[in-house]
Scaffold this motif. Structure first.
Motif: not given
Length: 725
Positions: A304-305, A308
């Motif tokens: 997810k990081r 992002r």
């Protein structure tokens, strides 16, 4: 008619000749039917009827007597409960009686509805003619019985035991039945109905009284106290006390003797499973599972990081490319270019670029120092973004003045955000420093540190609660506010009450003369006092509450046994902590029978204990003896020399001794008194009737169907059975 029953149907009905009588003991509790000359009845069942409907088909079935409780789940019993044909030992519901007789003859093996055997049926003492005539009509008209004989159940039991030498020709028969109790005097082997006595107390009332006492004593087990189970408990554990008052005092005092006389009924109980500590293999397996779950969560967070970061980088490159294109656009085409991109001005694009850059640095996890340097660089560049801020207004055009106001507003907002962020950063550094100092103090002396934290928590808690009480009660902290309500002055804080005091003093100090307020300079000092910021209490309260929350959280970390105190409010005063639910044990499922064992049968001697204002067993014997025409005491002595007891309630231990002691108190000193009990108080009535019906002279004591049609029902009024053949 469909019947549901566990009783097997007899198969030898056709083997008996038509001259063999059928003997029926029609009791209010149990119905017994069999053949004359036999020692035991063929069919025995409870004298009740229930007619529920099947839930699936809607068909009405007839359940007579005992039934299997497991079958009732297929039937709707809400509108049809168990019903009896008796009212105080007298048959009055002949529709129900017909169901019972149908079932009895069917279980005996009769084929069809016609019965070709004589019938001997029992009844109560001095049975009303209406009940007897209806019973004769039912037997003659419905079943076609050739002849019928009516006899008293207690008389049959008395004659049966007289043949076995238990009682004499002269005596008293006491028959405690299901709902009534009768006392019948016998002279020369025949009952004297003029001396009979009856009271409306019996085994039903004893069982009902025991059921009520147990339901009041154990309300959480009320569903367990079914009628059948309470009946079994009564017959198994109850007894009659020789002296009720002394027995009650014994249980009131308690002790070893009372404990020995108590009985315990253990209800079904399954102990909760014991929680065994997990093994090392189980601990290792759970740790491996947690590690795999943590690794999977970390991988998901990392994915997810990364997503992002890619999204922010793409957005950053797009904004940079947009600025490059904007520099190449001519001045007159800027507005049309910006309208296509969705931005209003170049400054908005640069502001968005700066926010995206900060978000990207935060997502990448750059150090705070580097982030602060980047923020300083961004701050230095903000002065270049607002060139019109420092330009005088007189040299600007109207359009530039509007732009200057907008730049001033943006700069002020940006600086306010930076100051708030800097303040939060400083507070966080101070908090970290304070936590580090507390940890160093705890490591130096953990016990002293824990005591200090507890003392500090107690002090802060009392201080905060005291301030809340003062704020709620308006200064009446000692609890002397007896007005019953809270007025406006009590809802004000200390600063507001001080302002009100100053205004009131200024108004009333002038007296009734001319209002000269303001003539002196000292008067205007009042407004300075009123406008003075005296609301420091609220700020202090917030600081104390924040410190209390911090100390509470710290204690929960270092002390596992610490339990925070509940907060007090005006609507919820301090109350005791609710007791915690404990696990149920074996003792919680035990029904202890103590004083109930002799308290329930005591109503046979004192019916007023259950609200029945009538005589008991011992008093009934005296009433029956006094009703007999006797010129001397010889007959009375013969009667008390053979007091015979029959019926289900005679099975209570100690009832013979208690009855003998009660009669002895009524008779003169030295009178012969002997109390005996039947060989089988429950079935001797049927056995005596069976022996009587097997006698060759029995047909002479019956009346036939032809006599019934010829003489009518009124002839039954003069009908009386002779028990001495």
């Amino acid at each position: 008619m469909p019947f549901i029953s566990k009783i097997q149907r007899q198969t030898d009905y056709d083997l008996f000749p038509s001259s063999t009588p059928i003997v029926i003991d029609n009791g209010a509790s149990y119905f017994r039917i069999g053949w004359a000359g036999e020692n035991e009845p063929r069919v025995v069942f409870r004298n009740i009827v229930q007619r529920p409907r099947h839930k699936a088909t809607g068909e009405t079935v007839t359940i007579v007597g005992d039934h299997d409780p497991a079958l009732l789940r297929y039937f709707d019993c809400t509108r049809s409960g168990p019903r009896s044909a008796f009212d105080s030992n007298v048959v009055f519901q002949f529709e129900i009686m017909e169901y019972i007789l149908d079932f009895a003859f069917d279980r005996l093996g009769a084929n069809g509805s016609r019965i070709d055997h004589p019938v001997l049926i029992t009844e109560c003492v001095c049975n009303p003619v209406q009940s007897r005539s209806k019973m004769a009509e039912l037997l003659f008209e419905t079943y076609g019985v050739p002849s019928v004989a009516f006899g008293v159940d207690a008389a049959f039991s008395y004659k049966y035991n007289q043949q076995h030498g238990i009682c004499d020709k002269d005596g008293l028969a006491i028959c405690p039945g299901f709902t009534t109790t009768h006392v019948i005097p016998f002279v020369d082997g025949e009952p004297v109905y003029k001396g009979c006595c009856r009271t409306n107390i019996g085994g039903y009332h004893v069982t009902d009284h025991l059921k009520q006492l147990l339901s009041l004593k154990y309300p959480h087990h009320m569903a367990r106290f079914t009628w059948e189970k309470v009946e079994d408990l009564k017959m198994e554990h109850c007894y009659v006390a020789l002296d009720y008052a002394l027995e009650a005092q014994l249980f009131q005092k308690g002790g070893k003797e009372a404990e020995d006389k108590s009985r315990c009924w253990q209800l079904p109980w399954v102990p909760p499973p014991m929680e065994e500590p997990p093994s090392e293999e189980e601990i290792a397996r759970k740790a491996a599972i947690r590690e795999r779950q943590g690794q999977r969560l970390r991988e998901m967070a990392e994915a997810k990081r990364s997503s992002r970061i890619n999204e922010l980088e793409n957005q950053l490159h797009g904004l940079e490319f947009l600025l490059q294109q904007l520099e190449q656009v001519q001045q007159e085409e800027i507005q049309s270019f910006l309208s296509e991109t969705g931005y209003v001005s170049k400054q908005e694009i640069e502001s968005t670029l700066m926010k995206v850059s900060q978000s990207l640095r935060k997502a990448k996890g750059e150090p705070k120092a580097e982030q602060a340097e980047n923020e300083e660089k961004a701050d230095s560049s903000t002065s270049e973004k607002y060139p019109l801020v420092n330009v005088p207004d007189n040299v600007l055009t109207p359009e530039q003045l509007k732009e200057k106001k907008r730049q001033v507003f943006l700069k002020t907002t940006t600086e306010g955000r930076q100051r708030a962020k800097q303040k939060r950063f400083e507070e966080e550094l101070e908090r970290e420093k304070k936590n580090q100092q507390d940890e160093e103090r705890r490591l130096e002396n953990p016990e002293l540190y824990l005591d200090q934290m507890h003392s500090k928590y107690k002090e802060l808690y009392e201080k905060v609660e005291q301030r809340k009480r003062l704020k709620t009660n308006g200064g009446h902290a000692n609890g002397n506010n007896l007005s019953g309500g809270v007025g406006r002055g009590e809802r004000l804080n200390a600063a507001q009450r001080e302002r009100m005091r100053l205004l009131t003093t200024a108004a009333f100090d002038r007296g009734k003369g001319e209002d000269t307020f303001g003539a002196k300079d000292e008067d205007w000092q009042l407004y300075k006092l009123m406008s003075k910021d005296n609301d420091d209490d609220d700020d202090g309260a917030d600081v104390d509450e924040a410190e209390l929350a911090r100390v509470c959280a710290r204690l929960q970390e270092i002390d596992p046994t610490f339990v925070p105190k509940p907060e007090l409010t005006a609507a919820q005063p301090a109350t005791a902590e609710a007791p915690r639910a404990r696990p149920l044990t074996k003792e919680d499922f035990q029904i202890v029978l103590g004083v109930e064992r002799f308290r329930c049968p005591e109503i046979l001697f004192h019916p007023n204990l259950v609200g029945i204002d009538q005589a008991g067993f011992d008093e009934m014997t005296g009433v029956s003896i006094r009703r007999l025409p006797s010129k001397d005491g010889a007959l009375e002595d013969r009667l008390t020399s053979s007091v015979f007891m029959t019926g289900g309630c005679c099975l209570f231990p100690g009832i013979s001794e208690r009855l003998e002691a009660g009669i002895r108190m009524l008779r003169p000193c030295g009178s012969p008194i002997k109390v005996v009990r039947a060989l089988d108080p429950v079935r001797d009535a049927w056995r005596g009737a069976s022996v009587y019906a097997a006698n060759l002279q029995f047909p002479q004591q019956t009346f036939s169907r032809a006599d019934y049609y010829e003489k009518g029902e009124d002839w039954l009024r003069r009908y009386q059975l002779r028990y001495t053949l």
